[in-house]
Design a protein around this motif. Structure first.
Motif: not given
Ligand code: G1P
Length: 288
Positions: A27-35, A133-141
């Protein structure tokens, strides 16, 4: 094709004490959303609609987060704050959340085994470790990329990335042969090897697609590293008896189980948010 996603979320999060003394690390938030919400969004994006969470004592905030908060919503109804809950409301409407508890900390393999009661043993399922926490900006997750690969190979798949040699001791490490670009047929897997004994620097990160026969393999797996039942050991057996793939995903992973990784993720998402705010309005409309 992959409808269910398992979230092992019973760990103590000791690296974040005292923050995690009374609050789940998920539940720790990265900005305003929990992990864990980032993880659920990634699972939904990959086509999952059933979220199976293996929790433990002191984790009730997770269950409450994925539920309606009538009092709060009544309070902010009609105010500018209402929109802030739109995303989580959308998720709650799209998914069903199921929970069970891991009563004792006996390792990731054991946590996944506990999830059998939730995901059943007839379908493949995904596993997300929310502190990766994984991101792929602009592409598929990342999970969506793996689900696409599953359609072709129909076997267990682990997400992998190259890490510096001096860091391999923090990960499950694979050995394998590249069979297509970024896809490795696993021949060996070792949980947290000594840096000088690791078979490669290709590390497993917290995204898995597992076929239901893994439960039987876990049941027959003995405790390994640190006396815990390791999913890495079960997958090694699975690789020997059948086939396991490691997929070098497209995108970025933040190790939010460490303070450094958590700060990096926070800076990344903050920069993304600022970029979004400074985009001309016409650009934003185009994206919608
Ligand atoms: C777990 C797994 C390990 C994997 C890692 C990815 O370890 O056991 O194989 O490489 O997640 O984050 P943990 O970090 O929970 O100790």
């Amino acid at each position: 094709m992959i409808h269910k996603c398992l979230f092992p979320a019973a760990g103590y999060g000791t690296r974040f004490l005292p923050a995690t003394k009374a609050m789940p690390k998920e539940m720790l938030p990265v900005l305003t959303k929990p992990l864990i919400q980032y993880g659920v969004e990634e699972a939904v994006d990959a086509g999952c609609e059933i979220m199976a969470v293996v929790t433990g004592r002191g984790k009730r905030a997770i269950t409450d987060h994925f539920d309606i908060s009538y009092e709060l919503e009544h309070q902010i109804k009609g105010t500018s704050k209402e929109g802030l809950l739109a995303e989580i409301r959308g998720l709650i409407e799209k998914c069903t959340f199921t929970y069970t508890r891991q009563n004792e900390m006996k390792g990731l393999g054991d946590a996944i085994y506990k999830g059998k009661a939730l995901v059943g043993d007839t379908e493949p399922f995904a596993v997300i470790l929310a502190d990766d926490l994984c991101v792929n900006a602009g592409g598929d997750g990342i999970l969506k990329q793996m689900a696409q690969l599953y359609r072709k190979y129909k076997c267990c798949i682990v997400a992998a990335m190259e890490v510096p040699h001096e860091e391999v001791h923090k990960y499950g490490v694979i050995e394998g042969k590249e069979i297509e670009e970024g896809v490795y047929m696993v021949s060996n897997m070792v949980e947290k090897p000594d840096n000088d004994k690791a078979p490669s620097n290709l590390a497993v990160i917290g995204r898995y697609i597992l076929t239901p026969d893994i439960f039987e393999v876990i049941r027959n797996t003995k405790p390994g590293k640190n006396g815990e039942l390791q999913i890495t050991d079960a997958l090694k057996t699975q690789a020997e008896q059948g086939m396991v793939l490691a997929y070098k995903f497209k995108g970025r992973r933040f190790d939010c189980g460490s303070v450094e990784g958590f700060v990096e993720a926070t800076n990344y998402f903050y920069d993304q948010m600022k970029k979004g705010e400074s985009e001309p309005v016409s650009e934003k409309k185009k994206k919608k």
